[in-house]
Scaffold this motif. Structure first.
Motif: not given
Length: 339
Positions: A147-148, A191-192, A219, A221, A223-225, A332
């Protein structure tokens, strides 16, 4: 195998010494625009000094004929030398970056791909034992859902002022390593990005239009930050780390007895006696390993572990960061050409 090395500065000297220790390298030919410096290095290592950089390529005066090229010259010369190597049919290892901009990078990659030759880029962290272990932990599921991720690169002191206008800036020159290793360890794409920076340190950064400290939120792809930070002004020492946190476990890369970090907790041990002074000391085994891999690639015994397209991906993230900082907005990766 006969290898030609172009550029006999600090990293070129280190690479040359590593190459002459490889039993597969029968001879090393070094070249530099500073022919005296090349001759001095050759004398110290028992290598051969070429009379010019041109001499390493087919048709060069007194050309010694080489089987592969290692490029450690000034950044501005990388793309041209890569293209010349490709047209000569030579496998090439090049220190990052390919070029300081996307058009130059894409043009050099087109030359390589048209010629069907090999280009391996020098992202040495891929060959560091800690990062390799982190990659294995992520891929094995040891951490659970990731997740991080927190990545950082902190230089102990700023480079010479004259280097800054030639470096491409903190995102392209320094954080690009973090962007590459983030992709390699996680296996995910960015992605961003949202990037910011500070030029509150030495005036030479403001004069060069650069920043001395930067922070990026990325970010991935899935959802991991991830965060990536860098500074040129870390007086405690050279500090490169990555932390990966998942639902099942958390691990860190770069935490050793030489990490330049002191805990403020009263029961904790003091700071390191010998903090890392710079990148060559911290990553010496990784630099050796990436060149050993290149020799194996040239011999047809290993697939290319870091081709030019990998460098392009990292550069596109750096370009997105520059745009984000300039326009103070999330960017993006689809906005950046060259995908």
């Amino acid at each position: 195998m006969r290898i030609g090395l172009i550029g006999t500065g600090r990293i070129g000297t280190f690479h040359a010494a590593a190459l002459v220790r490889r039993p597969e390298v029968e001879s090393l030919v070094v070249a530099d625009v500073d022919t005296a410096r090349a001759a001095d290095l050759a004398a110290r290592l028992g290598a051969t000094a070429a009379p010019s950089v041109d001499a390493l390529f087919p048709g060069g005066a007194s050309g010694p004929g080489v089987d592969a090229l290692v490029i450690t010259a000034a950044t501005a010369a990388h793309a041209q030398l890569i293209a010349r190597g490709a047209r000569a049919g030579l496998p090439v290892f090049c220190e990052k970056p390919i070029a300081l901009d996307l058009p130059g990078t894409l043009a050099a990659l087109t030359e390589v791909e048209s010629a069907g030759t090999i280009l391996q880029l020098g992202f040495q962290r891929r060959f560091d034992a800690g990062y390799a272990a982190a990659r294995a932990a992520v891929r094995s599921g040891q951490l659970g859902r990731l997740h991080t991720v927190r990545a950082m690169t902190s230089d102990p002191a700023p480079p010479p002022a004259a280097y800054l206008p030639l470096s491409g800036g903190l995102y392209r020159d320094c954080l690009v390593h973090d962007f590459d290793i983030l992709r390699w360890v996680t296996g995910r794409e960015v992605t961003e990005v949202y990037a910011t920076g500070s030029d509150a340190g030495p005036a030479m950064f403001r004069e060069a239009g650069d920043v001395d400290t930067a922070a990026v939120l990325l970010t991935l792809d899935d959802g991991t930050l991830a965060t990536a930070t860098a500074t040129r002004c870390n007086g405690a020492g050279y500090d490169v780390r990555m932390e990966l946190a998942g639902e099942a476990d958390q691990i860190a890369v770069g935490v050793t007895a030489r990490t330049p970090l002191t805990s403020a907790e009263p029961e904790a041990p003091g700071g390191p006696d010998k903090p890392w002074p710079g990148f060559l000391e911290r990553f010496a085994p990784a630099y050796e390993a990436e060149l050993a891999a290149f020799v194996d690639v040239v011999r047809g015994e290993l697939a290319n572990p870091c081709d030019g397209r990998e460098a392009l991906h990292a550069l596109r993230i750096a370009e997105a960061c520059e745009l984000s900082r300039a326009e103070r907005r999330p960017v993006r990766l689809t906005e950046i050409p060259g995908a």
